[in-house]
Design an enzyme around this catalytic site. Sequence first.
Site, PDB file in Angstrom:
ATOM      1  N   ASP A 276       0.846  -1.193   0.000  1.00 38.87           N
ATOM      2  CA  ASP A 276       0.000   0.000   0.000  1.00 38.87           C
ATOM      3  C   ASP A 276       0.883   1.246   0.000  1.00 38.87           C
ATOM      4  O   ASP A 276       2.101   1.171   0.168  1.00 38.87           O
ATOM      5  CB  ASP A 276      -0.885  -0.043   1.257  1.00 38.87           C
ATOM      6  CG  ASP A 276      -1.992   1.004   1.244  1.00 38.87           C
ATOM      7  OD1 ASP A 276      -2.243   1.613   0.189  1.00 38.87           O
ATOM      8  OD2 ASP A 276      -2.604   1.204   2.311  1.00 38.87           O
TER       9      ASP A 276
ATOM     10  N   GLU B 263       2.593   5.084  -4.094  1.00 38.91           N
ATOM     11  CA  GLU B 263       2.540   6.002  -5.251  1.00 38.91           C
ATOM     12  C   GLU B 263       3.817   6.830  -5.445  1.00 38.91           C
ATOM     13  O   GLU B 263       4.055   7.223  -6.593  1.00 38.91           O
ATOM     14  CB  GLU B 263       1.351   6.958  -5.099  1.00 38.91           C
ATOM     15  CG  GLU B 263      -0.006   6.298  -5.261  1.00 38.91           C
ATOM     16  CD  GLU B 263      -0.417   5.494  -4.030  1.00 38.91           C
ATOM     17  OE1 GLU B 263      -1.186   4.521  -4.187  1.00 38.91           O
ATOM     18  OE2 GLU B 263       0.052   5.815  -2.936  1.00 38.91           O
TER      19      GLU B 263
END
Length: 868
Positions: free
Chosen positions: A617, A620
């Site tokens: 997770d 980005e």
Amino acid sequence: MKYKKLEEEHDDHEKKLSTRFTLRDRLEIFVLLLTVGGGFIVILHFTSPPFLHSHFTNSTWWTDTAFGWTKPHTSTFDQFTQTDLDMTFDDIRENEGDSLESNPYHVQSLVQNERNILFVKKTDPHLKVSGQHGGIEVKKIVADIQRDVDTILDSKFMKTIEEDASSSTKQCDVLPENERFDCHPEKLATAVSCTARGCCWGQADGKHGNNSSSGFKMSVPYCYYPKNYDGYKVIDQHLESPSEMKVSLKRTTSTYYPRDVSELSMEISYETPYRLRIKISDPAEARWEVPMSRPKSVPRENTDNNMYSVQVAGKNQPFHLTVTRKSSNTPLMNTTGAFMFTDQFLQLSYFLPSTYIYGLGEHRDTLMHSVNWTSFVFWNKDQPPAENTNLYGSHPFYLVMENDSSSHGVLLLNSNAMEAILQPSPAITWRTIGGILDFYIFLGPTPADVVSQYTEVIGRTFMPPYWSLGFHQCRWGYTTAQKTLDIANKLTKAGMPQDVQWNDIDYADGKRDFTTSPKFGDQKGLIDTLHSQGKHYIMIVDPGISNSQKPGSYLPYDLGLSMNIYINNTDDKPLVGKVWPGSTVFPDFTNPLSVEYWTTVVKTFQDSVKFDGMWIDMNEISNFVTGSTTGCSLTDRYEHPPYLPGVKGGSLRFTTICASAKQYLSRTYNVHNLYGLGETYASYQALLAARPGKRPFIISRSTFPSQGHFGGHWTGDNDATYYDMYKSISDILSFNMFGIPMVGSDICGFRHATNEALCQRWYQLGAFYPFSRSHNDQHQPDQDPTAFSESMLDSTRSVYRIRYSLLPYLYTLFFKSHTMGDTVARPVFMEFPEDKFSYTVDKQFMWGPALMISPALEQTPMRRGSTI
């Protein structure tokens, strides 16, 4: 003329600041003519002289410049030799030897400051000039300019400009609105800033002008390119082999962005009968290219069976490229607008053969995109699913259904910040701020063929373990090992099928990766018990590695530091951000040693905690501070590109790390969008080493082309709403087209409290997600299948028993995806491409060719039809 580079001009003007108002200072002119009321208005742009800035604003001329030196883009100036210009301006030239040779026209400062513009009526024989700078009248300068203007208006220079402007006006008038290609994608376009770029200005049917930087919904641009806009010309073209063509391009005019690449090489490779590659790059200087493994192009002696033909403009002609499908003579790519290639701004536009276009992810949108002035921005961002913003992944690939039901696809393999604009012509414009233009075109001819051909290039999908096709239960809030085991036992007791139990960050000590919190309890015992029940276990891992503990006390940080594995700031020290553990550093997954590092920390933890897969997770990269805890460079060009796509937050570093940060392969500016893919690859290799002989299973939030070769994806932090449930269908179908069939959304919604009616509908849909997991946020009520009424449990148990009865079929679909590039969940149109009604269907979908799913998406659905 030759023009000095940005840095040289900066230095030159820093050295030559003076209080003399020279030719350079007061006659940097960009002359344009607009037809107004039957007469001409001559617009003379005068940049402010250095002494005004140094005396009135305590700054230099340079510091007031947003984009640096450029020459106005108009053919008029290029029609004159240096001698012509010298003769024209003889009477006003200073005796300091100044010449236009060393004086590029500084248009962008004019764009930023309209107070330095003089409007001169050509029809007024008693022309009087007035001007202001910063609200202060400068009468002496205006008088000097008045004399200069009189000289110019009577010159042959002006006569030729009038002729040229008249021609340009005609070129503007012939363009229909849907063929206007935006010449001013930045906000706050005006007639002045537009015409300074050599472009056309005109409102469209009273609609609002283009404001693409503030959102993704656009309208007809006010500022657009004329048909005869100067650009690259073909200098040479030749065949290197029957399947390889090389074209040399050159431009002699400057664009309105700094550091033009004046000479380009275009390599056209007929790689297979159904796949074409077009690569446009700088032959003089290596530029960033995506380091993706892909099939090697082998020269072919016979290209007669190509499904396409390619036409390039002839020698010394303006650049033009057309790719045509032979069987129907349909142009698939027909270039138009302005082709630009500068250091930090690359743009290419071309017409599309139809309005039926899909892909261009990751974005919240309808399955089939609107071509009514719609923009899609690519810059991976920790952003819950929402319209009109960039999200977790970047997939610059689209699939088009042509009007005769054939299909083709296009990939622009570029990892820089980018945007794609669709307009009603129909046409697409690609804009990226780095790298090269590397296009792959896939000829299909069926949509299923296109996806198969696409995954042949980016990598076929990984083969998932059979157990991963079952039901997964998770939530943020299982705060102990016992609570986690209790929910798994509760599901078993209720007869609810379940294969995988998950933990969010609750398990980790201080929210640090690869640790177990004493408060969580016996994680090892939890997993051993699950395994004894035939179940599997997955926990979350974030890329941010805590750096605030004592040296020698935390292996993941200490090992990374000793291996020099972290992303560095511009000062060559590890960049420090802030995520869940607090102060953190980030592994550089472009570093060849990153796999060794990640394998060591994964295997060390797995030796005692026998987890079966990884949930990665925040990759980005997500960052709770902007850039770093110490900020980002104020002067680095990677932090302040001359053009910025409409990214959320208005900067590349917003809620992520600095774009100027240093990684092994390049700056983050170039590799940001690859971070999740790099972590997925490292995790895949780590699981192979930690669990030998077993297939890895990885679910990642951030993605890029090739993600499906190593792992799957969930669609992020969705909301507990009927709308989000409906939109999940388009998300899942799009990711199957992106070559990531192991995909699902958080069933019942992650954010906010759900309710039984919504959750019941969502489980009925989610039972047919390829990746089927329930998950929700902390502080929200439980939403597992046992959390509601008995009737709710009955319906959920029933639909999952249907899923489990179909697992052999689902497993076969994944095998065909793994070996042949098929989709698993697919849009209806992929099975029925000749039925145009199916092109917009996004409330039902297919599992392979044999099973159609048509879910109820409202609490109390009215009678509704289904496509059968």
